[in-house]
Design an enzyme around this catalytic site. Sequence first.
Site, mmCIF file in Angstrom:
data_model
loop_
_atom_site.group_PDB
_atom_site.id
_atom_site.type_symbol
_atom_site.label_atom_id
_atom_site.label_comp_id
_atom_site.label_asym_id
_atom_site.label_seq_id
_atom_site.Cartn_x
_atom_site.Cartn_y
_atom_site.Cartn_z
ATOM 1 N N TYR A 87 48.504 39.975 12.628
ATOM 2 C CA TYR A 87 48.149 39.815 14.037
ATOM 3 C C TYR A 87 46.689 40.163 14.252
ATOM 4 O O TYR A 87 46.073 40.863 13.444
ATOM 5 C CB TYR A 87 49.060 40.650 14.948
ATOM 6 C CG TYR A 87 48.773 42.139 14.966
ATOM 7 C CD1 TYR A 87 47.897 42.686 15.902
ATOM 8 C CD2 TYR A 87 49.378 43.005 14.062
ATOM 9 C CE1 TYR A 87 47.641 44.052 15.928
ATOM 10 C CE2 TYR A 87 49.129 44.365 14.085
ATOM 11 C CZ TYR A 87 48.257 44.885 15.024
ATOM 12 O OH TYR A 87 47.995 46.232 15.051
ATOM 13 N N CYS A 88 46.150 39.640 15.343
ATOM 14 C CA CYS A 88 44.792 39.961 15.773
ATOM 15 C C CYS A 88 44.852 40.172 17.288
ATOM 16 O O CYS A 88 45.889 40.553 17.817
ATOM 17 C CB CYS A 88 43.817 38.854 15.375
ATOM 18 S SG CYS A 88 44.164 37.261 16.138
ATOM 19 N N ARG A 89 43.777 39.916 17.998
ATOM 20 C CA ARG A 89 43.778 40.135 19.442
ATOM 21 C C ARG A 89 44.587 39.072 20.176
ATOM 22 O O ARG A 89 45.428 39.386 21.010
ATOM 23 C CB ARG A 89 42.347 40.187 19.995
ATOM 24 C CG ARG A 89 42.296 40.511 21.491
ATOM 25 C CD ARG A 89 40.882 40.745 21.990
ATOM 26 N NE ARG A 89 39.969 39.678 21.633
ATOM 27 C CZ ARG A 89 39.686 38.632 22.404
ATOM 28 N NH1 ARG A 89 40.246 38.509 23.580
ATOM 29 N NH2 ARG A 89 38.838 37.725 21.993
ATOM 30 N N TYR A 116 47.909 40.969 19.553
ATOM 31 C CA TYR A 116 48.062 42.297 20.146
ATOM 32 C C TYR A 116 48.125 42.204 21.664
ATOM 33 O O TYR A 116 48.885 42.941 22.300
ATOM 34 C CB TYR A 116 46.897 43.190 19.697
ATOM 35 C CG TYR A 116 46.987 44.619 20.178
ATOM 36 C CD1 TYR A 116 47.970 45.461 19.692
ATOM 37 C CD2 TYR A 116 46.068 45.114 21.092
ATOM 38 C CE1 TYR A 116 48.043 46.779 20.123
ATOM 39 C CE2 TYR A 116 46.136 46.428 21.526
ATOM 40 C CZ TYR A 116 47.127 47.263 21.038
ATOM 41 O OH TYR A 116 47.203 48.575 21.466
#
Length: 126
Positions: A87-89, A116
């Site tokens: 996952y990232c932003r 996120y």
Amino acid sequence: MQMTMEQLVARARSVIKEISVTDFNHNLPEHTLLIDVRELEEHAAGHIPGSLNIPRGVLEAEVAPSPEMGGETAAALADKDHPICVYCRTGGRSALAANALQEMGFTRVVSLAGGYSAWCEDRYRD
């Protein structure tokens, strides 16, 4: 042919599996390795509990470190069939990361759609 960031992400999304926050919360195998591909500062400011921070820019080097560089990798990454969720932003970097991991031979990689940000939003819903 030159591509924009959006086109690169779209191409990656066409060959990876993305999961929703609901699937993330209820359907991931318990022993899934959760990798946060955001930068160190982003991870330090807040992250999904239990995640391992490997920024996107060094992912390939950290996953398959060269001995001459003195690198080491997480034990779970030694098994290319171990389930991984990245996952990232918002989901773009994680789509690229999932694609890279698949190209490196990892067989059970998923990317958290919305990243996120989506996970945080879901936590505060009634």
